[in-house]
Design a protein around this motif. Structure first.
Motif, PDB file in Angstrom:
ATOM      1  N   TYR A  49       0.835  -1.190   0.000  1.00 37.66           N
ATOM      2  CA  TYR A  49       0.000   0.000   0.000  1.00 37.66           C
ATOM      3  C   TYR A  49       0.870   1.240   0.000  1.00 37.66           C
ATOM      4  N   GLN A  50       0.304   2.277  -0.563  1.00 37.91           N
ATOM      5  CA  GLN A  50       0.948   3.584  -0.591  1.00 37.91           C
ATOM      6  C   GLN A  50      -0.017   4.576   0.043  1.00 37.91           C
ATOM      7  N   ILE A  51       0.512   5.394   0.952  1.00 40.21           N
ATOM      8  CA  ILE A  51      -0.298   6.394   1.640  1.00 40.21           C
ATOM      9  C   ILE A  51       0.221   7.769   1.241  1.00 40.21           C
ATOM     10  N   ASN A  52      -0.673   8.578   0.698  1.00 41.79           N
ATOM     11  CA  ASN A  52      -0.307   9.919   0.241  1.00 41.79           C
ATOM     12  C   ASN A  52      -1.102  10.979   0.983  1.00 41.79           C
ATOM     13  N   LEU A  53      -0.543  12.160   1.017  1.00 40.77           N
ATOM     14  CA  LEU A  53      -1.243  13.341   1.495  1.00 40.77           C
ATOM     15  C   LEU A  53      -1.375  14.275   0.303  1.00 40.77           C
ATOM     16  N   GLU A  54      -2.610  14.657  -0.005  1.00 41.12           N
ATOM     17  CA  GLU A  54      -2.876  15.588  -1.107  1.00 41.12           C
ATOM     18  C   GLU A  54      -3.275  16.929  -0.501  1.00 41.12           C
ATOM     19  N   GLU A  55      -2.661  17.996  -0.984  1.00 38.18           N
ATOM     20  CA  GLU A  55      -2.970  19.333  -0.487  1.00 38.18           C
ATOM     21  C   GLU A  55      -3.814  20.076  -1.517  1.00 38.18           C
ATOM     22  N   TYR A  56      -4.865  20.741  -1.028  1.00 34.38           N
ATOM     23  CA  TYR A  56      -5.792  21.483  -1.886  1.00 34.38           C
ATOM     24  C   TYR A  56      -5.865  22.933  -1.432  1.00 34.38           C
ATOM     25  N   LYS A  57      -5.853  23.854  -2.410  1.00 40.19           N
ATOM     26  CA  LYS A  57      -6.062  25.276  -2.147  1.00 40.19           C
ATOM     27  C   LYS A  57      -7.073  25.801  -3.162  1.00 40.19           C
ATOM     28  N   ASN A  58      -8.035  26.531  -2.641  1.00 40.73           N
ATOM     29  CA  ASN A  58      -9.077  27.131  -3.490  1.00 40.73           C
ATOM     30  C   ASN A  58      -9.708  26.116  -4.442  1.00 40.73           C
ATOM     31  N   GLY A  59      -9.961  24.909  -3.919  1.00 36.92           N
ATOM     32  CA  GLY A  59     -10.643  23.876  -4.694  1.00 36.92           C
ATOM     33  C   GLY A  59      -9.770  23.106  -5.657  1.00 36.92           C
ATOM     34  N   GLY A  70       4.949   1.180   0.678  1.00 37.49           N
ATOM     35  CA  GLY A  70       5.376  -0.169   1.036  1.00 37.49           C
ATOM     36  C   GLY A  70       6.006  -0.946  -0.093  1.00 37.49           C
ATOM     37  N   SER A  71       5.837  -0.477  -1.329  1.00 40.02           N
ATOM     38  CA  SER A  71       6.382  -1.232  -2.469  1.00 40.02           C
ATOM     39  C   SER A  71       7.899  -1.080  -2.579  1.00 40.02           C
ATOM     40  N   GLU A  72       8.510  -0.333  -1.667  1.00 47.97           N
ATOM     41  CA  GLU A  72       9.956  -0.141  -1.699  1.00 47.97           C
ATOM     42  C   GLU A  72      10.723  -1.431  -1.426  1.00 47.97           C
ATOM     43  N   THR A  73      10.082  -2.364  -0.695  1.00 41.97           N
ATOM     44  CA  THR A  73      10.752  -3.615  -0.358  1.00 41.97           C
ATOM     45  C   THR A  73       9.740  -4.724  -0.073  1.00 41.97           C
ATOM     46  N   GLU A  74      10.133  -5.956  -0.323  1.00 45.78           N
ATOM     47  CA  GLU A  74       9.279  -7.131  -0.069  1.00 45.78           C
ATOM     48  C   GLU A  74       8.837  -7.204   1.392  1.00 45.78           C
ATOM     49  N   TYR A  75       9.645  -6.642   2.281  1.00 42.45           N
ATOM     50  CA  TYR A  75       9.368  -6.701   3.721  1.00 42.45           C
ATOM     51  C   TYR A  75       7.971  -6.180   4.051  1.00 42.45           C
ATOM     52  N   PHE A  76       7.495  -5.195   3.308  1.00 40.65           N
ATOM     53  CA  PHE A  76       6.212  -4.557   3.600  1.00 40.65           C
ATOM     54  C   PHE A  76       5.020  -5.208   2.898  1.00 40.65           C
ATOM     55  N   LYS A  77       5.259  -6.284   2.172  1.00 36.01           N
ATOM     56  CA  LYS A  77       4.154  -6.975   1.493  1.00 36.01           C
ATOM     57  C   LYS A  77       3.167  -7.502   2.550  1.00 36.01           C
ATOM     58  N   ILE A  78       1.888  -7.310   2.305  1.00 33.58           N
ATOM     59  CA  ILE A  78       0.855  -7.770   3.233  1.00 33.58           C
ATOM     60  C   ILE A  78       0.811  -9.288   3.186  1.00 33.58           C
ATOM     61  N   ASP A  79       0.875  -9.921   4.370  1.00 31.93           N
ATOM     62  CA  ASP A  79       0.961 -11.377   4.419  1.00 31.93           C
ATOM     63  C   ASP A  79      -0.260 -12.062   5.021  1.00 31.93           C
ATOM     64  N   SER A  80      -1.383 -11.336   5.100  1.00 31.90           N
ATOM     65  CA  SER A  80      -2.610 -11.939   5.626  1.00 31.90           C
ATOM     66  C   SER A  80      -3.826 -11.265   4.998  1.00 31.90           C
ATOM     67  N   ASP A  81      -4.998 -11.656   5.461  1.00 32.10           N
ATOM     68  CA  ASP A  81      -6.249 -11.074   4.974  1.00 32.10           C
ATOM     69  C   ASP A  81      -6.638  -9.820   5.753  1.00 32.10           C
ATOM     70  N   LYS A  82      -5.813  -9.453   6.741  1.00 37.01           N
ATOM     71  CA  LYS A  82      -6.110  -8.294   7.583  1.00 37.01           C
ATOM     72  C   LYS A  82      -4.865  -7.437   7.724  1.00 37.01           C
ATOM     73  N   GLU A  83      -5.077  -6.138   7.761  1.00 42.08           N
ATOM     74  CA  GLU A  83      -3.982  -5.191   7.971  1.00 42.08           C
ATOM     75  C   GLU A  83      -4.542  -4.005   8.750  1.00 42.08           C
ATOM     76  N   SER A  84      -3.782  -3.535   9.737  1.00 47.12           N
ATOM     77  CA  SER A  84      -4.189  -2.368  10.524  1.00 47.12           C
ATOM     78  C   SER A  84      -3.093  -1.322  10.479  1.00 47.12           C
TER      79      SER A  84
END
Length: 189
Positions: A49-59, A70-84
């Protein structure tokens, strides 16, 4: 034959703040927001997963910042059906401070300039009165908004009216005349 494209839904639930009332009072006083998002789907396994912050001004969206990829390395690959993921936001001294905690990582702390008084901004999710939301695994999903209120003609304002509307998150500023806000998005890859 016709090709059918089916959305791959992920169930998203949340836990807000602290169960300890005194700690929650302190968190509120310091203008800190803590919210855990829980994702569940058999289609999560093997994804990043990738988490971004988008900034908006005047719409208009003016910038996108990557808070975690997380795609930077295999270590962050989700290994179950649940993630928190636990999200921390602090609004003070004219800045938004962000931090994300997962079971395998803690993100760097990031800082973003606010356009007005820190106390005018608030973190809102898009749950409203719902206990769970379904998000599409194949799309970018807005999960939080850091907004100032919409101001009515009588001078009163509302945050909930904005976050609980049916308006697309990227159109909130334009529709509710909010001069500056942020969206936190998650994309599964």
């Amino acid at each position: 034959m016709t090709n059918f494209v089916f959305a791959q839904n992920v169930k998203m639930t949340n836990n807000y703040g602290s169960e300890n009332k005194e700690i929650q009072d302190l968190i509120d006083f310091e203008n800190i927001y803590i919210e855990q998002l829980n994702f569940e789907s058999e289609n999560l396994r093997g994804r990043y997963y990738q988490i971004n912050l988008e900034e908006y001004k005047n719409g208009k969206q003016i910038k996108t910042y990557t808070l975690f990829d997380g795609s930077e390395t295999e270590y962050f690959k989700i290994d179950s059906d649940k993630e928190s993921l636990k999200f921390f936001f602090k609004l003070s001294d004219g800045k938004l401070k962000t931090y994300i905690r997962g079971k395998k990582f803690g993100s760097k702390k990031s800082y973003f300039k606010l356009n007005s008084d820190s106390d005018k901004y608030a973190l809102k999710d898009f749950f409203g009165s719902k206990k769970e939301l379904n998000i599409d695994l194949k799309k970018k999903n807005a999960v939080f908004a850091i907004i100032t209120p919409t101001i009515h003609e009588d001078g009163s304002g509302s945050y909930c009216e904005v976050a609980q509307s049916e308006i697309a998150p990227e159109k909130l500023g334009e529709h509710f005349k909010i001069p500056h806000y942020f969206l936190i998005t998650i994309t599964f890859k």
